[in-house]
Every structure is written in structure tokens, then in C-alpha cells.
Design an enzyme around this catalytic site. Sequence first.
Site, PDB file in Angstrom:
ATOM      1  N   GLU A 129      -8.779   4.804  12.201  1.00 40.40           N
ATOM      2  CA  GLU A 129      -7.855   4.040  12.679  1.00 40.40           C
ATOM      3  C   GLU A 129      -6.960   4.804  14.163  1.00 40.40           C
ATOM      4  O   GLU A 129      -6.078   4.770  14.814  1.00 40.40           O
ATOM      5  CB  GLU A 129      -6.039   3.230  12.184  1.00 40.40           C
TER       6      GLU A 129
ATOM      7  N   ASP B 122       0.587  -1.152  -0.184  1.00 42.78           N
ATOM      8  CA  ASP B 122       0.176  -0.488  -0.258  1.00 42.78           C
ATOM      9  C   ASP B 122       1.041   1.163  -0.364  1.00 42.78           C
ATOM     10  O   ASP B 122       2.036   1.570   0.650  1.00 42.78           O
ATOM     11  CB  ASP B 122      -0.870   0.225   1.076  1.00 42.78           C
TER      12      ASP B 122
END
Length: 254
Positions: free
Chosen positions: A150, A58
Amino acid sequence: MAKKKTTVFKIIAISVIYLSAAAAAIYLITNYLNQPSFVRYPAFGIPVPVNYNIHGIDVSHHQAAINWDDVVAMQDKNIKIGFTFIKATEGLGNVDVSYRRNWLKAKEANIPRGAYHFFICSKSGKAQAENFIQTVTLEKGDMPPVLDIEQTNGASVADIQQRAKDWLVMIEKQYKVKPVIYTNVDFYQNFLAGKFDDYPLWVAHYLAQDKPRIKRKWLFWQYNEAGHVNGINAYVDFNAFNGDSTDFKNLLVK
């Protein structure tokens, strides 16, 4: 007497065969149980979990300009880069400065790509979904959209859950595919568990030996954040897909 000797020899021969088979079975089982869960791949500079066949990365602006042809061409033993998640948006109005180039060049390099949104829990989930929708156009062969959540940003558990749900519902309605949730083990257990268990999960958990430390089913596992890939002049996150090539193909946008 000769018949009795023949019978004894048969018993001995059969016993030897059985003992040899048992010894071979014990060796194979022991060898399997003792094989390393991670094997170090020198070219990538990290240990890679060997029980998964499809690995990917990613990226965002932190990786700067990427040569995607070099990324796709790289191989160490049997491991290649099989997919990439690309940061698209963040919060209410931010678009990652490298998104459009990465999105286009990954497509040209013929690597399966997915777009993710970095979620700000203190902001409207619906407005953040609009930001993503205005930025990302999915095509056949792309991976589902990803909600990267997150950090609490000071929001309550109830607000986090409601705003995340708003984003997920709007995105699924827009793209006609169920979004993936990305987060780490602790954040999921503390803020999302029990409310989002029907969504595919991409979980971050480093230093685990064979799988992430989470009880629920997961789809992707981010297992390292310091990999090396040709064509990228920065550390890269590495991920494993929890399935085979058919499972991966079925995941892609039709």
C-alpha cells in the site's frame, strides 16, 4: 342474464387478484431497493454491510494482547467474527511482536486465520518472501498468505510490480496456494491494475455503501477501521468476505 352476471363477477374477481398481486410485488421490490446497505451494530460500534454473511477482522501488535475466546464468543444480532488476518512479517527481517501469540491463540479459539506480510516496495521481493516463509507455517484450514502492499516507498512502478511479483511467485511455490493481494482502491488502480488481476484481491475502501469502488472482482473488503470487539482493547479493522460459507471453505488450505 345470470350467466352474464357470473362472467362479470369472475372478471372483477380476477382483476382484484391481479391488482393485489401487483401491489404486493411493487411493495416487496420497493422495500428491497430501499433497504439500507449498512446497518449499525451497537456492540461493534460501526455500520456493517448487510449483504455479506461472513465478517472478520485483521490484527497486529497495535491491538496488543487479545483474548481470542472473547472475540469468538461475541455476537451482535446475526453477525459474528468469522475469520482473522494476522500480521506476521514486514520488510526484510521484521516479525510482528504479537504474531506468534496471535497465531497460536486464534488456532486454539478455532477461528480461521490467515497471515499477512507488510511489503516494503523499495526492498527485494524475494528477500521479503524469505522472511515470511521462515516465519509462517500454514496448516489445513488456514487462509492463503497475503501480500499487504500500500506504499511506494519511493520505488518506481516497474520496480513495485517486479518486486511484488517476485514475492507472490515464491510464496505460491512454497505454500502451493495462490496468495491474496491486500491494498486500497487507489494504490491498486495506480500501480497494480492490469498486472495482477488474476490474484485474489482484498481491497480497503471505507465509506462505501454496498461494495468497494473497484471494477475488478474482489474476495475481501475492508470496510471499516474503527470497530469494537470484545477481548481487544483497541480499534479493529472489519472485513467482509465476498461469498457464502461454501466459497469460504473452498478458499482454505487443504
